[in-house]
Write a protein that holds these residues in place. Structure first.
Motif, short mmCIF file in Angstrom:
data_model
loop_
_atom_site.label_atom_id
_atom_site.label_comp_id
_atom_site.label_asym_id
_atom_site.label_seq_id
_atom_site.Cartn_x
_atom_site.Cartn_y
_atom_site.Cartn_z
N UNK A 1 0.84 -1.20 0.00
CA UNK A 1 0.00 0.00 0.00
C UNK A 1 0.88 1.26 0.00
N UNK A 2 1.91 1.26 0.84
CA UNK A 2 2.80 2.43 0.90
C UNK A 2 3.58 2.60 -0.41
N UNK A 3 4.01 1.49 -1.00
CA UNK A 3 4.74 1.57 -2.27
C UNK A 3 3.83 2.12 -3.36
N UNK A 4 2.58 1.66 -3.39
CA UNK A 4 1.63 2.17 -4.38
C UNK A 4 1.36 3.66 -4.16
N UNK A 5 1.24 4.05 -2.92
CA UNK A 5 1.00 5.46 -2.59
C UNK A 5 2.18 6.32 -3.04
N UNK A 6 3.38 5.88 -2.76
CA UNK A 6 4.57 6.62 -3.17
C UNK A 6 4.68 6.67 -4.70
N UNK A 7 4.35 5.56 -5.35
CA UNK A 7 4.40 5.51 -6.82
C UNK A 7 3.39 6.49 -7.42
N UNK A 8 2.18 6.51 -6.86
CA UNK A 8 1.16 7.44 -7.38
C UNK A 8 1.58 8.90 -7.18
N UNK B 1 5.50 13.73 -11.77
CA UNK B 1 6.04 13.66 -13.12
C UNK B 1 5.03 14.11 -14.15
N UNK B 2 3.76 13.72 -13.94
CA UNK B 2 2.71 14.12 -14.88
C UNK B 2 2.52 15.64 -14.85
N UNK B 3 2.56 16.20 -13.64
CA UNK B 3 2.41 17.65 -13.53
C UNK B 3 3.57 18.36 -14.22
#
Length: 92
Positions: A61-68, A74-76
């Motif tokens: 969950x934490x890895x997914x949160x950090x990835x998002x 990066x998208x911004x």
């Protein structure tokens, strides 16, 4: 002499009859004695498995949160840079 042979035969038969009974009792006693330890080990193993799964889920969950979050940054950055490059390409 026949009486001696008869006594030996009777003693052998009694010994044979008693030995398997003692062996069965001893095996039955061992199962009852070790069974709580087996249950405890299984219960502890189940607890460890559940804790490991919970830790793995939390880590994921934490890895997914950090990835998002990183993906959003990066998208911004790309979206801010993209209009500048499109305006340059339209001017050319």
């Amino acid at each position: 002499m026949i009486l001696g042979i008869a006594i030996v035969v009777v003693l052998v038969l009694v010994a044979v009859a008693l030995l398997p009974a003692k062996k069965r009792d001893r095996d039955g006693g061992n199962l009852n004695f070790t069974q709580p330890f087996v249950r405890q080990a299984n219960f502890r193993q189940q607890q460890l498995n559940e804790e490991a799964e919970a830790i793995a889920d939390e880590y994921q969950r934490r890895a997914d949160e950090a990835w998002r979050e990183e993906l959003g940054e990066k998208a911004a950055t790309l979206l801010k840079a993209k209009p500048a490059t499109t305006s340059r390409s339209t001017k050319s």
